[in-house]
Motif scaffolding. Sequence first.
Motif, PDB file in Angstrom:
ATOM      1  N   ARG A 159       0.822  -1.202   0.000  1.00  0.00           N
ATOM      2  CA  ARG A 159       0.000   0.000   0.000  1.00  0.00           C
ATOM      3  C   ARG A 159       0.862   1.260   0.000  1.00  0.00           C
ATOM      4  O   ARG A 159       0.494   2.268  -0.614  1.00  0.00           O
ATOM      5  CB  ARG A 159      -0.931   0.010   1.219  1.00  0.00           C
ATOM      6  CG  ARG A 159      -1.907   1.198   1.207  1.00  0.00           C
ATOM      7  CD  ARG A 159      -2.727   1.257   2.475  1.00  0.00           C
ATOM      8  NE  ARG A 159      -3.821   0.293   2.525  1.00  0.00           N
ATOM      9  CZ  ARG A 159      -5.019   0.502   2.019  1.00  0.00           C
ATOM     10  NH1 ARG A 159      -5.302   1.635   1.369  1.00  0.00           N
ATOM     11  NH2 ARG A 159      -5.967  -0.409   2.144  1.00  0.00           N
ATOM     12  N   LEU A 199      -7.178  -2.033  -3.334  1.00  0.00           N
ATOM     13  CA  LEU A 199      -7.262  -2.579  -1.977  1.00  0.00           C
ATOM     14  C   LEU A 199      -8.623  -2.318  -1.347  1.00  0.00           C
ATOM     15  O   LEU A 199      -9.165  -3.164  -0.638  1.00  0.00           O
ATOM     16  CB  LEU A 199      -6.145  -1.997  -1.111  1.00  0.00           C
ATOM     17  CG  LEU A 199      -4.733  -2.495  -1.425  1.00  0.00           C
ATOM     18  CD1 LEU A 199      -3.690  -1.687  -0.659  1.00  0.00           C
ATOM     19  CD2 LEU A 199      -4.601  -3.986  -1.111  1.00  0.00           C
ATOM     20  N   ARG A 251     -11.350  -4.316  -3.602  1.00  0.00           N
ATOM     21  CA  ARG A 251     -11.103  -5.756  -3.725  1.00  0.00           C
ATOM     22  C   ARG A 251     -11.521  -6.275  -5.094  1.00  0.00           C
ATOM     23  O   ARG A 251     -11.748  -7.470  -5.284  1.00  0.00           O
ATOM     24  CB  ARG A 251     -11.835  -6.558  -2.626  1.00  0.00           C
ATOM     25  CG  ARG A 251     -11.708  -6.034  -1.225  1.00  0.00           C
ATOM     26  CD  ARG A 251     -10.276  -5.835  -0.787  1.00  0.00           C
ATOM     27  NE  ARG A 251      -9.544  -7.093  -0.641  1.00  0.00           N
ATOM     28  CZ  ARG A 251      -8.299  -7.175  -0.192  1.00  0.00           C
ATOM     29  NH1 ARG A 251      -7.651  -6.053   0.121  1.00  0.00           N
ATOM     30  NH2 ARG A 251      -7.699  -8.337  -0.096  1.00  0.00           N
ATOM     31  N   ALA A 311      -6.041  -6.719  -5.620  1.00  0.00           N
ATOM     32  CA  ALA A 311      -5.665  -6.903  -4.216  1.00  0.00           C
ATOM     33  C   ALA A 311      -5.380  -8.377  -3.942  1.00  0.00           C
ATOM     34  O   ALA A 311      -6.050  -9.269  -4.480  1.00  0.00           O
ATOM     35  CB  ALA A 311      -6.776  -6.398  -3.307  1.00  0.00           C
ATOM     36  N   GLU A 336      -0.801  -4.489   3.480  1.00  0.00           N
ATOM     37  CA  GLU A 336      -1.595  -5.037   2.378  1.00  0.00           C
ATOM     38  C   GLU A 336      -0.819  -4.878   1.074  1.00  0.00           C
ATOM     39  O   GLU A 336      -0.054  -3.934   0.898  1.00  0.00           O
ATOM     40  CB  GLU A 336      -2.926  -4.301   2.271  1.00  0.00           C
ATOM     41  CG  GLU A 336      -3.850  -4.506   3.458  1.00  0.00           C
ATOM     42  CD  GLU A 336      -5.110  -3.679   3.310  1.00  0.00           C
ATOM     43  OE1 GLU A 336      -6.191  -4.284   3.157  1.00  0.00           O
ATOM     44  OE2 GLU A 336      -5.003  -2.439   3.335  1.00  0.00           O
ATOM     45  N   VAL A 340      -0.795  -5.637  -3.447  1.00  0.00           N
ATOM     46  CA  VAL A 340      -1.533  -5.884  -4.687  1.00  0.00           C
ATOM     47  C   VAL A 340      -0.601  -6.528  -5.713  1.00  0.00           C
ATOM     48  O   VAL A 340       0.628  -6.400  -5.620  1.00  0.00           O
ATOM     49  CB  VAL A 340      -2.108  -4.583  -5.297  1.00  0.00           C
ATOM     50  CG1 VAL A 340      -3.052  -3.896  -4.345  1.00  0.00           C
ATOM     51  CG2 VAL A 340      -0.994  -3.643  -5.757  1.00  0.00           C
TER      52      VAL A 340
END
Length: 300
Positions: free
Chosen positions: A23, A70, A73, A107, A116, A118
């Motif tokens: 992220r 993110l 989704r 994501a 997080e 991707v």
Amino acid sequence: MINVEQMAAVLEALPDPAFILSRSGKYVAVFGGSDARYYHDGTGLIGLYIPDLIQPEKSDWFLKQIDRALESRKLVVEEYELSNSDVKGLPNEGPEAPIWFEGRIQALNFLVDGEEVVLWVASNISERHALEIKLRALSDTDQLTGLFNRRKLERDLTLHYDKFVRYSVPTSILMFDLDNLKKINDSKGHHVGDEMILTVANACRSAIRKTDTACRFGGDEFVIALSNTGHDHAHLFAQRLNQYFRKELSRFNVGDTFATASIGVTTMISADRSYEDTLKRADQALYKAKGLGKDRIVSL
């Protein structure tokens, strides 16, 4: 079952590069990019951050796309360009045209170092993008003159009308056609008529600004949309254009039949309900100029 080594080999063989990005924009992993025609080895990016490599405006855009993927989704698909000027530390020399990519961002359902992440797959679409631009230009262009066609004019006038309604930005329209074209055609042949039309088209091209639109409306009829231009300035522009027409078209005169142009001028007003109302008024002004003896300008 495919083992870990085989899966690694598959990932490395991907033609397009695939990045695992956090992220915060960290390059966590890089796979693929085996098509050497378009890509260089990207493994040196691992551990670096997008804002460290890319100029602020473009890096902010990349981070926004990561956030979108993110938060939603869902698969995010975006086309974007990159040039030397976008990358920090690179000279401005290099390919004149930017490289265009299609990014597919998805994501992933795991964290890396608590962040997080991707998957971002980047495909070089420069050739496709160039072809799309060429096809779009062809669809918007009059074949004989190279000016825009009616379809392009109508799209531009729609935008101009919206700006006028929202922000009171004036747009003026000139509509004009050639006087005595039929008589000259009958006397000298239709190829001369085409030369006259091309002469007018070249005059339009040299007279307008990049923000204006010059269009072959049909036959020997033309329209120029002057953006951010009020009525008085539009009339002055029409006068200069008419003088140029007289000079350049004089070589097509036949006896007492003169090759000239009649011009109608108008500007968007609050009573107009669409750009079509403005265009109709320009047509009425042109019709009046014809009725008053041709080779003149009428403003409404």
